[in-house]
Design an enzyme around this catalytic site. Structure first.
Site, PDB file in Angstrom:
ATOM      1  N   GLY A 208      46.802  49.944  25.905  1.00 40.47           N
ATOM      2  CA  GLY A 208      47.321  49.536  27.314  1.00 40.47           C
ATOM      3  C   GLY A 208      45.871  49.623  27.944  1.00 40.47           C
ATOM      4  N   SER A 209      46.180  50.119  29.166  1.00 39.62           N
ATOM      5  CA  SER A 209      45.121  50.181  30.458  1.00 39.62           C
ATOM      6  C   SER A 209      43.681  50.816  30.031  1.00 39.62           C
ATOM      7  CB  SER A 209      45.661  50.348  31.742  1.00 39.62           C
ATOM      8  OG  SER A 209      46.703  49.392  31.966  1.00 39.62           O
TER       9      SER A 209
END
Length: 489
Positions: free
Chosen positions: A221-222
């Site tokens: 993810g981020s």
């Protein structure tokens, strides 16, 4: 008559030669691999007949061999003295008469069993004195307080946490949940050991996976935006205060789909925002566009510099994290924000944070502080810190540190704030299944101005928060507790 006898003799000679060759091959060429096979019960039984060296944490015995009155002579036990067997199970592994060895019991077997070349003179001495040769003591780098914080923080949720000393690479914590009790596998009751193994092997929660370094890897993810930002800063065209494209909605090329930001939020004015602000609020559209602007080769190269694609031992084997090769533009946009086919271990993401914390110098993770003679306490081996790579310059590391501090001070990572301590961090909320709850990530280090610990935490399927999960809300507090445990020693 002579010809048939000659044929029989030739056939007999060939068969004898084949038999001799195969047995010789087994004895001389395959013997070592067969002996080290974790399912070779003859080896396990032979090694149980002598005292196996202990595994130590903070000087306390995490794994020990105790004399017993049965055919195996010694019983391997785990935990005790404030150390939870389950909390360390995926690290120690187990030593079983039914299912062999795993974890450190396997990777450090030669030292623990006393058969290592490093212990040759100790074995010679034992022959002269008539004493039973014993294995070496393995002293781990683990900080017991940090390990407890990681284990208790994850609790009943599935996931993993890793903490590293960014300056040396020492592993300070490595937890994987759910855990298991290795004592149920180490029992000398074959039926009970077999039942325990089948139950654990068949469990849907996969407790035998060490999620911190292997198993089914996670989309980061981020947290991967740190790597995308690093690639942009290293290229030199972008600085933390440079404005980049950050639209409310980004049309993905070659598709009819558009990418939006979490909660449909706006990242900046007029579709523009600085790189620092984009990281602070974790702007998806900004980093997706930045990834496409950089190109697949640049992103892949930066990921590889941090360790993606590389398998290594610490001494447990760490599965290589992956970045997709030859991704098209829409796939590259999603890869730049840690989605699509990007997969990472918590160990890898802790290494990314540690490299930033250490001025761009990434150290090789190491779980063993020293190996000692269990009787004399003399040091046999003491690993020295080793550089893994230099993925970024010190200037890029400084810029990323400043941006990560902003994440914790004013952005998505405020749950990891520690009073009186500067913390640098990055959140991640990774989608991984249609309609499923996201994985919650957090990676960080502290103190940001003199780093002592770098952490990565992942909680599967949002943990107890489910579909409402975010990396800051779910994984951030766990990372905070681990960092505090190290800093407040």
């Amino acid at each position: 008559m002579k010809n048939p006898l000659k044929h029989v003799a030739v056939v007999g000679f060939v068969l004898f030669a084949l038999l001799f060759g195969s047995t010789s091959a087994i004895q001389y060429f395959a013997a070592d691999s067969l002996r080290q096979n974790p399912l070779n019960n003859r080896t396990v039984i032979a090694e149980l007949a002598r005292p196996r060296g202990p595994i130590l944490v903070d000087g306390k015995e995490l794994a020990a061999s105790n004399p017993v009155d049965d055919e195996y002579k010694y019983q391997r036990t785990y935990g005790g003295d404030g150390l939870s067997a389950k909390a360390y199970a995926n690290m120690t592994g187990y030593f079983s008469i039914v299912s062999g060895t795993t974890g450190l019991e396997r990777s450090e077997n030669d030292l623990l069993s006393g058969t290592s070349d490093a212990m040759f003179y100790d074995r010679v001495g034992s022959w002269f004195t008539g004493q039973q040769p014993s294995g070496a003591a393995i002293d781990l780098t683990i900080n017991a307080k940090a390990q407890r914080a990681a284990w208790e923080g994850l609790g009943d949720q599935r996931g993993a946490a890793v903490a590293l000393n960014p300056k040396t690479g020492e592993v300070l914590a490595m937890a994987s949940t759910p855990g298991f009790d290795p004592n149920t596998l180490a029992t000398h009751d074959r039926s009970s050991a077999q039942d325990a193994y089948q139950r654990l092997e068949g469990a849907k929660s996969k407790p035998l996976y060490n999620r911190a370094i292997g198993g089914n890897l996670y989309p980061p993810g981020s947290t991967f935006k740190l790597i995308t930002a690093a690639a942009a800063l290293e290229k030199g065209d972008v600085k933390p205060d440079s404005e980049i494209s950050a639209p409310d909605s980004l049309k993905l090329p070659q598709t009819s789909r558009s990418l939006r930001n979490a909660g449909g939020e706006t990242c900046g004015s007029n579709g523009r925002a600085t790189l620092k602000h984009s990281l602070t609020i974790s702007c998806n559209t900004a980093f997706a566009q930045l990834g496409m602007d950089l190109g697949g080769k640049a992103l892949n190269a930066q990921a590889e510099k941090f360790g993606f694609g590389k398998r290594f031992d610490m001494p447990l084997s760490v599965s290589p994290s992956t970045f997709p090769a030859d991704a098209n533009e829409p796939s590259l946009a999603m890869s730049a924000i840690g989605q699509y086919e990007v997969r990472a271990t918590p160990m890898q993401m802790a290494m990314v944070a540690a490299a930033i914390a250490n001025g761009g110098r990434e150290m090789t993770p190491n779980l063993v502080k020293q190996v000692r003679n269990a009787k004399t306490l003399e040091t046999i081996e003491k690993p020295s810190p080793k550089e893994f790579s230099r993925p970024i310059s010190s200037g890029t590391a400084d810029s990323l540190t400043d941006m990560m501090e902003s994440v914790v001070e004013d952005g998505t990572g405020t749950a990891a704030q520690i009073s009186g301590v500067k913390v640098a961090g990055k959140t991640g909320t990774a989608q991984h299944a249609e309609g499923g709850s996201p994985h919650a990530w957090f990676t960080s280090f502290a103190p940001a101005d003199d780093p002592q610990v770098a952490v990565a935490v992942v909680v599967e399927d949002g943990g107890s928060a489910g579909s409402e999960a975010s990396g800051g809300r779910v994984a951030g507090p766990i990372a905070k507790d681990i960092m505090e445990a190290v800093i407040d020693k």
